[in-house]
Design an enzyme around this catalytic site. Structure first.
Site, PDB file in Angstrom:
ATOM      1  CG  HIS A 222      -3.823  -0.807  -2.434  1.00  0.00           C
ATOM      2  ND1 HIS A 222      -4.346   0.471  -2.391  1.00  0.00           N
ATOM      3  CD2 HIS A 222      -3.513  -1.129  -1.153  1.00  0.00           C
ATOM      4  CE1 HIS A 222      -4.344   0.902  -1.146  1.00  0.00           C
ATOM      5  NE2 HIS A 222      -3.842  -0.044  -0.369  1.00  0.00           N
TER       6      HIS A 222
ATOM      7  CE  LYS B 145      -7.355   0.635   0.339  1.00  0.00           C
ATOM      8  NZ  LYS B 145      -8.203   0.895   1.470  1.00  0.00           N
TER       9      LYS B 145
ATOM     10  CB  SER C 175      -0.951  -0.001   1.192  1.00  0.00           C
ATOM     11  OG  SER C 175      -0.234  -0.146   2.393  1.00  0.00           O
TER      12      SER C 175
HETATM   13  C1  LIG Z   1      -3.372  -3.368   2.077  1.00  0.00           C
HETATM   14  C2  LIG Z   1      -4.534  -2.774   2.814  1.00  0.00           C
HETATM   15  N1  LIG Z   1      -5.347  -3.579   3.517  1.00  0.00           N
HETATM   16  C3  LIG Z   1      -6.385  -3.094   4.205  1.00  0.00           C
HETATM   17  C4  LIG Z   1      -6.679  -1.747   4.208  1.00  0.00           C
HETATM   18  C5  LIG Z   1      -7.824  -1.235   5.005  1.00  0.00           C
HETATM   19  O1  LIG Z   1      -8.951  -1.061   4.201  1.00  0.00           O
HETATM   20  P1  LIG Z   1     -10.115  -0.095   4.646  1.00  0.00           P
HETATM   21  O2  LIG Z   1      -9.711   1.281   4.238  1.00  0.00           O
HETATM   22  O3  LIG Z   1     -11.325  -0.602   3.935  1.00  0.00           O
HETATM   23  O4  LIG Z   1     -10.245  -0.216   6.134  1.00  0.00           O
HETATM   24  C6  LIG Z   1      -5.895  -0.877   3.486  1.00  0.00           C
HETATM   25  C7  LIG Z   1      -6.239   0.548   3.497  1.00  0.00           C
HETATM   26  O5  LIG Z   1      -5.636   1.444   3.196  1.00  0.00           O
HETATM   27  C8  LIG Z   1      -4.780  -1.390   2.783  1.00  0.00           C
HETATM   28  O6  LIG Z   1      -3.969  -0.570   2.106  1.00  0.00           O
END
Ligand SMILES: Cc1ncc(COP(=O)(O)O)c(C=O)c1O
Length: 394
Positions: A206, A237, A178
């Protein structure tokens, strides 16, 4: 009266780590309105430009008319709507898994998923740069956790080889990291998992919507969908809505519904959001044109940056970080961009390792080439000023 947390806050400020929230006030697109005027937006995760799509708005509004807003209870009490069930079925079909379990957010999916599916006696093997929600989930699982160096397959193999425990072995990784935008070496991970009898837990936050046929994600792109025990996807996203899911086999899904505390002990996502997410699955499936445009935006940013001499990280995805170094410096550049009408957030520790604070540029299919040019020339101007200051001409 002084606050009991004054010294904590002072400590954060001294290290340049206090966060101040930026306020926005309009629909997400290539630009966004803010109380300080419109800004070119280069830090949302709306990769396909769907967050303000008319069909999503319409589905959400129609469901709000029919169901109201809140679910008013946990899914395990009276908050499980027909729309939630339908969305789970649609997602399972989309990602080709036996079942899918919805969570109100990706953070909750990882924390709840790992703590429910992994337990004391099991062993986790986690890439060192996984998302914070995975780190927290690993801690809550009470399994022993081995961290392997970022994408270092030799290190992972050595750790798997050393392990003598009798429990489950689970290799945990982001599909696209991320904060760096690089890809997990999934085929190699799968080979090691096969060799050592380990399961794979893959966070496709992502990559879902972006990679693979019809946006089915990295596992689908690698032809490994049926070899990944647990896949996490987020709906906030590329899908432009909110929420998340865990795609897995039927038995694991039943365990999640009975044990994932972040699903059991929280109010269900509002039914209108589930309605919008059902529409989003169709939109994502049909978004080949947006995926092509995003790809072209990514390559034009990289080509243009190279021409300018602007150093980008080794990423070929929508996440394009520019590593700055010191936290204060990253924030200063982000603030200067904001003043010029460009919104790129500075990312600092603990989100990224110390000394690697960065501007995390994210691209969307909603951007045009002119937007990218403006971002790069403005950013390059600021970084060049810094270089000139550091190296005064004699
Ligand atoms: C790799 C990854 N997993 C999980 C999440 C969390 O997702 P959410 O924004 O739906 O809580 C993110 C959020 O930025 C992320 O980058």
């Amino acid at each position: 009266m002084s606050s009991a947390w004054q010294s904590t806050l002072d400590g954060l400020r001294e290290k340049g780590l206090e966060r101040v929230l930026r306020t926005v006030d309009g629909p997400v697109g290539a630009r966004i309105d803010t109380p300080q005027g419109p800004k070119l937006l280069f830090c949302s995760n709306d990769y396909l430009g769907l967050a303000s799509h008319p069909s999503l708005r319409e589905s959400l509004c129609r469901a709000a008319e029919q169901y109201g807003v809140g679910a008013a209870a946990s899914r395990l009490v009276s908050g499980n709507y027909r729309l939630h069930d339908e969305l789970e079925r649609r997602i399972a079909t989309f990602v080709d898994s036996e079942d899918a379990v919805l969570f109100p957010s990706g953070y909750q999916a990882n924390v709840g998923g790992l703590s429910a599916l992994v337990e004391r006696g099991d062993v986790i093997f986690s890439d060192e740069l996984v998302h914070a929600s995975i780190v927290d989930g690993c801690r809550l699982s009470r399994a022993s956790v081995n961290i392997f160096r970022h994408k270092d397959m030799q290190h992972l193999e050595a750790l798997l080889d050393q392990d003598r425990s009798a429990g489950r072995r689970i290799i945990v990784t982001d599909a696209i990291f991320s904060m760096d935008g690089d890809l997990a070496p999934l085929t190699k991970i799968h080979r090691l998992a096969d060799k050592f009898g380990a399961l794979i837990y893959l966070d496709e936050a992502h990559s879902l919507g972006i990679m693979g046929p019809n946006g089915r994600g990295l596992a689908a792109a690698a032809g490994l969908s049926d070899r990944i025990a647990i896949r996490v996807g987020t709906l906030g996203k590329a899908f432009g809505v909110s929420g998340a899911f865990i795609a897995c086999d039927r038995v694991a899904a039943r365990v999640l519904r009975s044990r994932a505390r972040s699903l059991m002990y929280t109010t269900a996502a509002p039914p209108p959001l589930a309605a919008a997410a059902i529409t989003a699955v169709d939109l994502v499936c049909a978004a080949d044109k947006a995926r092509v445009k995003l790809k072209s935006n990514i390559s034009s940013l990289r080509v243009r940056a190279k021409k300018l001499g602007l150093e980008l990280a080794e990423s070929h995805t929508a996440i394009q970080p520019v590593i700055i170094g010191r936290a204060e410096h990253a924030v200063e550049i982000s603030n200067r961009l904001w003043d010029e009408g460009i919104f790129v957030q500075a990312i600092r520790p603990p989100t990224v390792p110390p000394g690697t604070s960065r501007l995390r540029i994210t691209l969307s299919a909603a951007h045009e080439k002119g937007d990218i040019d403006l971002l790069l020339t403005t950013l390059f101007g600021f970084l060049k000023d810094d270089l000139d200051k550091k190296e005064p001409r004699s």
